[in-house]
Design a protein around this motif. Sequence first.
Motif, PDB file in Angstrom:
ATOM      1  N   TRP A  65      39.133  87.957 -11.737  1.00 26.72           N
ATOM      2  CA  TRP A  65      37.793  87.208 -10.815  1.00 26.72           C
ATOM      3  C   TRP A  65      38.300  87.390  -9.466  1.00 26.72           C
ATOM      4  O   TRP A  65      39.353  87.131  -9.151  1.00 26.72           O
ATOM      5  CB  TRP A  65      37.518  86.032 -10.965  1.00 26.72           C
ATOM      6  N   SER A  66      37.872  86.783  -8.500  1.00 25.29           N
ATOM      7  CA  SER A  66      38.192  86.871  -7.227  1.00 25.29           C
ATOM      8  C   SER A  66      37.171  86.097  -6.705  1.00 25.29           C
ATOM      9  O   SER A  66      35.749  85.973  -6.192  1.00 25.29           O
ATOM     10  CB  SER A  66      38.667  87.544  -6.460  1.00 25.29           C
ATOM     11  N   THR A  67      37.404  85.019  -5.322  1.00 24.45           N
ATOM     12  CA  THR A  67      36.455  84.909  -4.471  1.00 24.45           C
ATOM     13  C   THR A  67      35.947  84.945  -2.720  1.00 24.45           C
ATOM     14  O   THR A  67      37.114  86.796  -3.330  1.00 24.45           O
ATOM     15  CB  THR A  67      36.970  83.290  -4.165  1.00 24.45           C
ATOM     16  N   SER A  68      35.238  85.055  -2.371  1.00 17.98           N
ATOM     17  CA  SER A  68      34.866  86.188  -0.913  1.00 17.98           C
ATOM     18  C   SER A  68      35.954  84.910  -0.169  1.00 17.98           C
ATOM     19  O   SER A  68      36.268  84.286  -0.475  1.00 17.98           O
ATOM     20  CB  SER A  68      33.589  85.637  -0.653  1.00 17.98           C
ATOM     21  N   ASP A  69      35.860  85.814   0.959  1.00 18.05           N
ATOM     22  CA  ASP A  69      37.179  85.458   1.798  1.00 18.05           C
ATOM     23  C   ASP A  69      36.769  82.987   2.088  1.00 18.05           C
ATOM     24  O   ASP A  69      35.585  83.161   2.739  1.00 18.05           O
ATOM     25  CB  ASP A  69      36.842  85.343   3.606  1.00 18.05           C
ATOM     26  N   GLN A  70      37.711  82.642   2.443  1.00 19.89           N
ATOM     27  CA  GLN A  70      37.213  80.884   2.177  1.00 19.89           C
ATOM     28  C   GLN A  70      38.037  80.879   4.139  1.00 19.89           C
ATOM     29  O   GLN A  70      39.441  81.236   3.713  1.00 19.89           O
ATOM     30  CB  GLN A  70      37.504  80.669   1.285  1.00 19.89           C
ATOM     31  N   GLU A  71      37.372  80.027   4.115  1.00 20.48           N
ATOM     32  CA  GLU A  71      38.193  79.421   6.043  1.00 20.48           C
ATOM     33  C   GLU A  71      38.812  78.631   5.623  1.00 20.48           C
ATOM     34  O   GLU A  71      39.159  77.032   5.469  1.00 20.48           O
ATOM     35  CB  GLU A  71      37.321  78.521   6.703  1.00 20.48           C
ATOM     36  N   TRP A  72      40.708  78.650   5.673  1.00 17.18           N
ATOM     37  CA  TRP A  72      41.543  77.517   4.864  1.00 17.18           C
ATOM     38  C   TRP A  72      41.908  77.810   7.017  1.00 17.18           C
ATOM     39  O   TRP A  72      42.192  77.570   7.197  1.00 17.18           O
ATOM     40  CB  TRP A  72      43.323  78.673   3.913  1.00 17.18           C
ATOM     41  N   GLU A  73      42.719  75.710   6.152  1.00 16.73           N
ATOM     42  CA  GLU A  73      42.956  75.059   7.841  1.00 16.73           C
ATOM     43  C   GLU A  73      44.254  74.460   6.867  1.00 16.73           C
ATOM     44  O   GLU A  73      44.252  73.929   6.358  1.00 16.73           O
ATOM     45  CB  GLU A  73      42.048  74.582   7.882  1.00 16.73           C
ATOM     46  N   GLY A  74      45.178  74.793   7.473  1.00 16.79           N
ATOM     47  CA  GLY A  74      46.699  74.007   7.497  1.00 16.79           C
ATOM     48  C   GLY A  74      47.854  74.364   8.648  1.00 16.79           C
ATOM     49  O   GLY A  74      47.919  74.902   9.505  1.00 16.79           O
ATOM     50  N   VAL A  75      49.040  73.589   7.577  1.00 23.87           N
ATOM     51  CA  VAL A  75      50.250  74.133   8.735  1.00 23.87           C
ATOM     52  C   VAL A  75      51.206  75.772   8.450  1.00 23.87           C
ATOM     53  O   VAL A  75      51.221  75.738   7.549  1.00 23.87           O
ATOM     54  CB  VAL A  75      51.125  73.181   8.412  1.00 23.87           C
ATOM     55  N   ARG A  76      51.311  76.136   9.019  1.00 24.00           N
ATOM     56  CA  ARG A  76      51.755  77.466   8.937  1.00 24.00           C
ATOM     57  C   ARG A  76      53.546  77.048   8.141  1.00 24.00           C
ATOM     58  O   ARG A  76      54.027  76.311   8.499  1.00 24.00           O
ATOM     59  CB  ARG A  76      52.520  78.100  10.746  1.00 24.00           C
TER      60      ARG A  76
END
Length: 466
Positions: A365-376
């Motif tokens: 299974w996989s999700t569609s693209d999710q918009e992640w936000e954080g620190v590199r």
Amino acid sequence: MGGGSFRVRAATRPTIRPPPRGAGPPCRTGPTVGRVNVFARFLPRWRSPLRGPWLTSVFAVALLAGIPVLFVTGLLSYAAYNPELTPVNDKTPDKGLLGFYLFSWPTHPYWLYRLTQGVHVTLGIVLVPVLLAKLWSVVPKLFELPPVRSVVHGLERLSLLLLVGGALFEFVTGVLNVQLQYLFPGSFYPLHFYGAWVFIGAFLAHVALRLPRTVRTLRRRSLRDPRDLRTELRTPAARTRPELPDATGLVPRDPAPPTTSRRGALAMVGLGSLTLFVVTAGQSIGGSLRGTALLAPHGRDPGSGPNGFQINKGMRSARIQERDIGPDWRLTVRGGARRSVLTRPQVARLPRHTAALPIACVEGWSTSDQEWEGVRLADLAALVGLGDAPPAVFVESVQRQGSFRMVALSAEQVRDPRSLLALRVNGADLSPDHGYPARVIVPGAPGVMNTKWVRQLNFGESTWPT
């Protein structure tokens, strides 16, 4: 005499009755032949008029096209864990030469693992009806007597045993893994990995032995003249006839009347595979098709909203306590002799970036693209003086038990600007089930490598546990 007639009766000849239907040749004298016939009495009578080298060859060609793809995508799935980076990533430490092909898993394209593992799982399930049909078509050969007639025949029978046993083992464990049902002893990863090598060895030996015969059979019935194939596929059950007996022994000597045609048998198998594709592929394709994935694991969706996409393991199943992710949570960043300890508000004040990435898991299974936000991750390496050329990192979770609570990511993965220690997803804070207060997200990495509930990042292999 006495007025009666006298009739001379001709000498009678003994009546020779034909053997009953389904009976083999008369039993000759001798202990070996006698034992074979005694045991044969207890075997099933395989009488389907559909069985024969042509139908078996058609199923064999379908498997010949699909199984190599399964094997290659399975090897790629193993490589995606970067097992050569650290023993923590390696679930098959005794692989030896079987890991000859391993390479550092790339971050480009970011959907690579989603594609390869989706193909692996979906194709494996789609081939189940074909595999069962192929086994049905050759089942009389599995019970032939005597079981071994010579050294060469014995080796062929051994390869057949490994082939059938390996195929059933790989398909059964794979389907159970897709459903998150670990009913087999031991870890899925080494069982499936070593089983795949045993199976592919037997498969290649079987192909080498049988491919010339398969090609000859198909040429006689279809490849030489396509009209032969069309004629076969247009033949109804009423006109279906057994194939001519040959050296394969697949054609029954006493066939029963047909209840379906070869066209019907192929259509039934094809419809079964198509149905399994429809109820499986949606879990990898995503979008509106996800609702059609009836065979995907259920009860793993945390609901709607920004965090409303599938998970395998939530907070409770991972035995995460509230205090582990509460206000006292701290992120420790190490690099050589330097160390930095941050609260979540301090992490949130660091420069933040976004990346649109899916989550793709080994279960297919996989999700569609999710918009992640954080620190590199590269920026976190800079906190401990490793910003110029960030090295590989060892990630530890607050999770105390279970597989992949610790993983290692390669330097290439750390340096990719889309590799984040994510704090938010789709505009909202991570939910506890998705890894609050912070989780790793890396392009192209399997889902289990995107560690949730992160508590420590150790940059540089010299700081890693052995």
